[in-house]
Design a protein around this motif. Structure first.
Motif, mmCIF file in Angstrom:
data_model
loop_
_atom_site.group_PDB
_atom_site.id
_atom_site.type_symbol
_atom_site.label_atom_id
_atom_site.label_comp_id
_atom_site.label_asym_id
_atom_site.label_seq_id
_atom_site.Cartn_x
_atom_site.Cartn_y
_atom_site.Cartn_z
ATOM 1 N N GLU A 6 35.938 31.535 39.646
ATOM 2 C CA GLU A 6 37.302 31.592 39.122
ATOM 3 C C GLU A 6 37.455 30.702 37.898
ATOM 4 O O GLU A 6 36.740 29.713 37.738
ATOM 5 N N CYS A 22 38.327 35.997 37.630
ATOM 6 C CA CYS A 22 37.256 35.800 38.604
ATOM 7 C C CYS A 22 36.099 36.716 38.220
ATOM 8 O O CYS A 22 36.238 37.948 38.260
ATOM 9 N N TRP A 36 43.005 37.912 45.928
ATOM 10 C CA TRP A 36 43.357 36.527 45.584
ATOM 11 C C TRP A 36 44.091 35.920 46.774
ATOM 12 O O TRP A 36 44.968 36.562 47.374
ATOM 13 N N SER A 50 45.622 42.072 46.735
ATOM 14 C CA SER A 50 44.303 42.681 46.875
ATOM 15 C C SER A 50 44.278 44.007 46.137
ATOM 16 O O SER A 50 45.330 44.620 45.885
ATOM 17 N N ILE A 69 47.784 41.982 39.906
ATOM 18 C CA ILE A 69 46.341 41.936 40.108
ATOM 19 C C ILE A 69 45.724 43.139 39.397
ATOM 20 O O ILE A 69 46.307 44.234 39.385
ATOM 21 N N ARG A 71 41.599 44.781 37.909
ATOM 22 C CA ARG A 71 40.156 44.606 37.851
ATOM 23 C C ARG A 71 39.607 45.354 36.644
ATOM 24 O O ARG A 71 40.028 46.475 36.365
ATOM 25 N N LEU A 78 37.901 40.208 37.922
ATOM 26 C CA LEU A 78 39.167 40.357 38.628
ATOM 27 C C LEU A 78 40.175 39.420 37.984
ATOM 28 O O LEU A 78 39.840 38.277 37.656
ATOM 29 N N CYS A 95 39.494 33.563 44.677
ATOM 30 C CA CYS A 95 39.226 34.994 44.702
ATOM 31 C C CYS A 95 38.233 35.278 45.823
ATOM 32 O O CYS A 95 37.434 34.413 46.196
#
Length: 126
Positions: A6, A22, A36, A50, A69, A71, A78, A95
């Motif tokens: 992180e 992350c 997280w 998530s 959040i 990705r 992330l 994370c």
């Protein structure tokens, strides 16, 4: 074995924003549910958000509408964008990754069920 690192924590005033990152390495990134978590002294680690391999997202009620959040599958990173921060958001943010669902997340998973963790990054809101 998946590795998580992180970055991005810090100290801010209430109402300000921070973005946590992350980096995920060591395995097939898409085969992990990513999340997280936040931990404060004396309390158990709690899920904040998530995201699964299809970008299906879940948020804790306390952060919904303020945190985002995401990705980046090309770079295996992330993110957690935190806006309108409040003092109660203070804590160590971790994370986490879990491959049990081949990239999909389990709704009833608690912190001990997740298989891999980063080292944590401190977020302080005053």
């Amino acid at each position: 074995h998946v590795q998580l690192v992180e970055s991005g924590g810090g100290s801010v005033q209430a109402g300000e924003s921070l973005e946590l990152s992350c980096e995920v390495s060591g395995y097939d990134y898409k085969r992990f549910c990513l999340g997280w978590f936040r931990q404060t002294p004396g309390l158990e680690r709690k899920e904040v958000a998530s995201i699964d391999r299809d970008d299906t997202i879940s948020y804790a009620p306390s952060v919904k509408g303020r945190f985002t959040i995401s990705r980046d599958n090309a770079r295996n990173i992330l993110f957690l964008r935190m806006d309108s921060l409040k003092p109660e958001d203070t804590g160590i943010y971790y994370c986490a990754a879990d491959g049990e669902g081949d990239g999909y997340c389990f709704e009833d998973y608690l912190a001990p069920d997740w298989s891999s963790w980063g080292q944590g990054t401190q977020v302080t809101v005053s």
